[in-house]
Design a protein around this motif. Sequence first.
Motif, PDB file in Angstrom:
ATOM      1  N   PRO A  77       0.797  -1.228   0.000  1.00  0.00           N
ATOM      2  CA  PRO A  77       0.000   0.000   0.000  1.00  0.00           C
ATOM      3  C   PRO A  77       0.827   1.275   0.000  1.00  0.00           C
ATOM      4  O   PRO A  77       0.361   2.311  -0.468  1.00  0.00           O
ATOM      5  CB  PRO A  77      -0.828  -0.122   1.299  1.00  0.00           C
ATOM      6  N   HIS A  78       2.049   1.215   0.516  1.00  0.00           N
ATOM      7  CA  HIS A  78       2.898   2.406   0.578  1.00  0.00           C
ATOM      8  C   HIS A  78       3.692   2.635  -0.711  1.00  0.00           C
ATOM      9  O   HIS A  78       4.266   3.703  -0.893  1.00  0.00           O
ATOM     10  CB  HIS A  78       3.865   2.293   1.758  1.00  0.00           C
ATOM     11  N   GLN A  79       3.760   1.643  -1.579  1.00  0.00           N
ATOM     12  CA  GLN A  79       4.563   1.756  -2.790  1.00  0.00           C
ATOM     13  C   GLN A  79       3.730   1.721  -4.067  1.00  0.00           C
ATOM     14  O   GLN A  79       4.211   2.137  -5.129  1.00  0.00           O
ATOM     15  CB  GLN A  79       5.599   0.625  -2.842  1.00  0.00           C
ATOM     16  N   ALA A  80       2.501   1.244  -3.982  1.00  0.00           N
ATOM     17  CA  ALA A  80       1.706   1.017  -5.186  1.00  0.00           C
ATOM     18  C   ALA A  80       1.471   2.303  -5.973  1.00  0.00           C
ATOM     19  O   ALA A  80       1.622   2.343  -7.197  1.00  0.00           O
ATOM     20  CB  ALA A  80       0.373   0.360  -4.822  1.00  0.00           C
ATOM     21  N   MET A  81       1.109   3.398  -5.279  1.00  0.00           N
ATOM     22  CA  MET A  81       0.832   4.644  -5.990  1.00  0.00           C
ATOM     23  C   MET A  81       2.101   5.217  -6.618  1.00  0.00           C
ATOM     24  O   MET A  81       2.042   5.840  -7.684  1.00  0.00           O
ATOM     25  CB  MET A  81       0.197   5.657  -5.053  1.00  0.00           C
ATOM     26  N   ILE A  82       3.240   4.995  -5.991  1.00  0.00           N
ATOM     27  CA  ILE A  82       4.508   5.454  -6.574  1.00  0.00           C
ATOM     28  C   ILE A  82       4.777   4.715  -7.874  1.00  0.00           C
ATOM     29  O   ILE A  82       5.208   5.315  -8.872  1.00  0.00           O
ATOM     30  CB  ILE A  82       5.663   5.239  -5.575  1.00  0.00           C
ATOM     31  N   VAL A  83       4.509   3.423  -7.912  1.00  0.00           N
ATOM     32  CA  VAL A  83       4.697   2.637  -9.130  1.00  0.00           C
ATOM     33  C   VAL A  83       3.742   3.118 -10.217  1.00  0.00           C
ATOM     34  O   VAL A  83       4.119   3.255 -11.382  1.00  0.00           O
ATOM     35  CB  VAL A  83       4.491   1.143  -8.837  1.00  0.00           C
TER      36      VAL A  83
END
Length: 320
Positions: free
Chosen positions: A179-185
């Motif tokens: 959840p902490h990296q998905a939007m960055i990807v």
Amino acid sequence: MTQAVRQPPAAQQADVSGQQDAVRRRVRRRKGVRAAAEGWSFIAPGMVFVLGLSIFPAAWAFLLSLQKWNGFAEPKLVGARNYTKLVTDAEFWQAVTQTGVYLLLFVPTSVLAGLFLAVALNRQIRFIGFYRTAIFVPFVASAAATGILSTYLFSPQYGLVNNLLRLVGIPAQGWLEDPHQAMIVIALMSLWGEAAFTTVIYLAALQDIPAELLEAARVDGANPWQTFWRVVWPELSPVTVFVTIWQAIGALQLFDLVYTTTRGGPLDATKTIVYFLWEKAFKGLEFGYGSAAAYVLFAATLLITLGMVIYARRKGMEAF
């Protein structure tokens, strides 16, 4: 017998000239009306088609936003109840937050990346045509292709990125499952596809800068960095306003890449406003509620655009 009073030759010439001017004006007016009618006859079918696909759906969506309808039963008028429900809907505000995070991640990065690539490509070197074409290729790729590529690159189990990290001794990351990296990807993959647009716009603007300005700066002893900030960047200000507004509107409408990769997950970490309204309308069959969310998004897009335009005009960077 009363003799007719004869006008002087000058007066007769003035009358004739006035009559001729009046005739010419009538002829020009008829030609203008005929040309306008011909022009409207050409564009009228297309305009009716475009308006039918924009104004009618917009009006119908606004009417739906004031109703409660599941697509089958009789619509029930509820007034502004759908809008007031949005105010207290925690899921909606989470979608607003995630959209804002994506906006902050994507828009500045895409503008700066486009500017950097445009400056790098604005030169006469070997194979420059190939490089410019290669930069633009990701822009024409479909969202489905980009989503499949994202899944392949950032898969926690077999993804190429994690395999490279393992080679240098860095632990594998969750990426789209975190959840902490998905939007960055999601922002990175959007940047891969959309930075080409800002690159092309900036490249066209750079080539439109008069060569005399750059030559005058060099004659005055300015180095390349000073030339860029003192001459090139002011000339690019209107273009920067345009691409910022364009990319912001695109960021607010993010849906396809989320749909093809995470479906709003994990734990709603990538659920944007458009995905929220799609989910409510087409999965939950709450067409009125989804339409209300769509009009809130429209209002936010309009306010951001107007704010940017007013700011640009006050700063003398008019792009419209």
